[in-house]
Design a protein around this motif. Structure first.
Motif, PDB file in Angstrom:
ATOM      1  N   LYS A 160     -39.050 120.102 -54.332  1.00  0.00           N
ATOM      2  CA  LYS A 160     -39.617 121.203 -55.114  1.00  0.00           C
ATOM      3  C   LYS A 160     -38.568 122.273 -55.384  1.00  0.00           C
ATOM      4  CE  LYS A 160     -43.620 124.273 -55.326  1.00  0.00           C
ATOM      5  NZ  LYS A 160     -44.900 124.646 -54.682  1.00  0.00           N
ATOM      6  N   TYR A 161     -37.758 122.581 -54.373  1.00  0.00           N
ATOM      7  CA  TYR A 161     -36.695 123.570 -54.550  1.00  0.00           C
ATOM      8  C   TYR A 161     -35.656 123.074 -55.551  1.00  0.00           C
ATOM      9  CZ  TYR A 161     -32.456 126.202 -53.556  1.00  0.00           C
ATOM     10  OH  TYR A 161     -31.308 126.952 -53.680  1.00  0.00           O
ATOM     11  N   LEU A 162     -35.213 121.817 -55.397  1.00  0.00           N
ATOM     12  CA  LEU A 162     -34.197 121.274 -56.304  1.00  0.00           C
ATOM     13  C   LEU A 162     -34.719 121.151 -57.731  1.00  0.00           C
ATOM     14  CD1 LEU A 162     -32.631 118.470 -54.058  1.00  0.00           C
ATOM     15  CD2 LEU A 162     -31.630 120.686 -54.662  1.00  0.00           C
ATOM     16  N   SER A 163     -35.988 120.801 -57.870  1.00  0.00           N
ATOM     17  CA  SER A 163     -36.571 120.693 -59.205  1.00  0.00           C
ATOM     18  C   SER A 163     -36.609 122.055 -59.891  1.00  0.00           C
ATOM     19  CB  SER A 163     -37.979 120.108 -59.107  1.00  0.00           C
ATOM     20  OG  SER A 163     -38.557 119.980 -60.384  1.00  0.00           O
ATOM     21  N   THR A 164     -36.996 123.064 -59.147  1.00  0.00           N
ATOM     22  CA  THR A 164     -37.022 124.424 -59.713  1.00  0.00           C
ATOM     23  C   THR A 164     -35.619 124.888 -60.080  1.00  0.00           C
ATOM     24  OG1 THR A 164     -38.962 124.939 -58.361  1.00  0.00           O
ATOM     25  CG2 THR A 164     -37.738 126.796 -59.276  1.00  0.00           C
ATOM     26  N   GLU A 297     -43.987 116.193 -59.762  1.00  0.00           N
ATOM     27  CA  GLU A 297     -44.409 116.594 -58.418  1.00  0.00           C
ATOM     28  C   GLU A 297     -45.661 115.815 -58.002  1.00  0.00           C
ATOM     29  OE1 GLU A 297     -45.831 120.753 -56.355  1.00  0.00           O
ATOM     30  OE2 GLU A 297     -44.188 120.840 -57.800  1.00  0.00           O
ATOM     31  N   ASN A 298     -45.665 115.361 -56.760  1.00  0.00           N
ATOM     32  CA  ASN A 298     -46.796 114.636 -56.159  1.00  0.00           C
ATOM     33  C   ASN A 298     -47.042 113.261 -56.790  1.00  0.00           C
ATOM     34  OD1 ASN A 298     -47.377 116.801 -54.383  1.00  0.00           O
ATOM     35  ND2 ASN A 298     -48.594 117.810 -55.969  1.00  0.00           N
ATOM     36  N   GLN A 299     -46.034 112.678 -57.449  1.00  0.00           N
ATOM     37  CA  GLN A 299     -46.259 111.385 -58.084  1.00  0.00           C
ATOM     38  C   GLN A 299     -46.276 110.235 -57.083  1.00  0.00           C
ATOM     39  OE1 GLN A 299     -41.783 111.455 -59.672  1.00  0.00           O
ATOM     40  NE2 GLN A 299     -43.003 109.943 -60.733  1.00  0.00           N
TER      41      GLN A 299
END
Length: 430
Positions: A160-164, A297-299
């Motif tokens: 989540k951090y890297l995606s943001t 996310e959450n896939q």
């Protein structure tokens, strides 16, 4: 003139009971490959019969099987990852988190350098998760379940951090990546077209078999080929090589393995690196196969846990987990094709299969098991007869419900590695 043979004599008939009375004879054990072939044939017959009696051709349609292959692949790779870890004595609850890391790595590298780079990056990211789990459990002796849960939480947080940080400026969405290049798909021609003609003839059993085979040879990606190839490779490495023998000895009795000169720590770390890499490739299957938008996310959505269940259902064997993964993928594939009706028809098929199992148990004179099987079949048929379709709310959980039912059915025949989850310290055998 008759001669009596002592029951303690080495020349006694092994089938003889005490005092020379004839005892029960043991039948020859059916080879594993023959047993698997019989199960496959029985399931095809049940699906064909169910399709004919219910009029639902989707049960054996090539499109359903194509969806099954695509949906079973990440579960299969996660199950193989669990197999490598647990055969070395490490419980890997963290498969889910390693798959999550793999999805992000596949999307990041796939976006910049193409699908093959994405596949390698997914394996590396997953292996990093495996190394962290090994560091906690093997080196520091942390409880395997606690460490696995921590890996799952860490995987979600890190991605989540890297995606943001990286994807949001490109896709304007911190929860998803930009579109990623996919692997191309291939079909075995002219076999695929010929099987399609047989399927279109709508002949009982013949068209069903043709539909199943056509689904297996149509629209296949290199990632699917790799996943299927990894099953026999894992078997050959773990059961037909010195490396595999030593690795499995670490999961059965690490103290005895150490006494024979095996570096237990090295083999456990090697197994965890391979386990994480396989789980990461399973995550890549959710990003790089056609029909997938990319990282989201959450896939992963519990597929790591279902893969763990497939491994347990397969009794910690490669061929068994292949069947378990196919079963869970099939349940998920039906959900996407007229879900309320087709998944409901599985109740009918399951009742037929259990009746067949009951008949086999009757022939073996296992009265209690046969009676319990008949009662279970009756309950499933009553549920099918009294309802028209399954509630839509339950469809999303069809694979999870199948997981619970299958594990409950197979629980009595499971045999995990003896030292699975046991904390090991170097020099304990001194």
């Amino acid at each position: 003139m008759t001669t009596s043979v002592s029951p303690l004599s080495g020349d006694a008939n092994p089938s003889a009971g005490p005092l020379g009375r004839p005892g029960p004879t043991r039948g020859r054990r059916v080879p594993a490959w023959a047993s698997a072939a019989l199960w496959v044939a029985a399931i095809i017959v049940v699906l064909s019969t169910t399709s004919y009696l219910t009029g639902l051709t989707q049960l054996t349609a090539s499109g359903t099987i194509e969806s099954t292959v695509r949906l079973a692949l990440p579960i299969l790779l996660a199950a193989l990852g669990g197999l490598w870890a647990e055969r070395a004595g490490v419980i890997n609850i963290g498969l889910e988190g390693m798959m999550v890391l793999g999805t992000w790595g596949a999307a990041w590298a796939g976006f910049h350098w193409g699908p093959w780079a994405g596949l390698v990056a997914a394996a590396v990211f997953g292996a990093l998760g495996g190394a962290l789990h090994a560091l906690a459990t093997v080196t520091f002796g942390v409880n395997h379940i606690v460490s696995g849960v921590a890996i799952n939480l860490l995987g979600l947080g890190v991605t989540k951090y890297l995606s943001t940080l990286i994807f949001a400026p490109i896709s304007n969405n911190p929860r998803a990546s930009p579109p990623v290049d996919k692997f191309e798909t291939y079909s075995a021609q002219p076999l695929s077209d010929w099987l399609g003609e047989l399927e279109a003839m709508d002949r009982v059993f013949l068209s069903d078999v043709a539909g199943i085979l056509r689904g297996l040879v149509t629209g296949v990606s290199p990632l699917v080929m790799l996943g299927v190839l990894l099953v026999p490779v894992s078997y050959l490495v773990l059961w037909r090589s010195r490396f595999g023998l030593r690795l499995r000895s670490c999961g059965e009795n690490p103290v005895a393995a150490e006494s024979l000169g095996v570096n237990v720590y090295l083999y456990k770390y090697s197994a965890m690196l391979m386990s994480g890499a396989l789980a990461g490739i399973g995550g890549a299957a959710l990003v790089l196969n056609p029909g997938q938008p990319g990282y989201a996310e959450n896939q992963v959505n519990g597929r790591g846990f279902i893969g763990l269940a497939a491994m347990i259902f397969g009794n910690w064997r490669p061929t068994g987990l292949l069947g378990g993964s196919a079963l869970f993928g099939y349940a998920d594939g039906l959900r996407l094709r007229q879900g309320e009706i087709t998944v409901h028809a599985l109740l009918y098929g399951a009742a037929l299969l259990i009746i067949g199992i009951a008949v086999v148990q009757l022939l073996r004179r296992r009265w209690i098991v046969a009676a319990a099987s008949m009662i279970g079949a009756g309950v499933l048929y009553a549920l099918y007869w009294s309802t028209e379709e399954l509630p839509r709310e339950l469809l999303a959980y069809a694979p999870h419900l199948v997981t619970l039912l299958v594990l409950a059915f197979a629980a009595q025949k499971l045999r995990p590695p003896a030292a699975n989850g046991v904390t090991y310290r170097r020099g304990e055998g001194d």
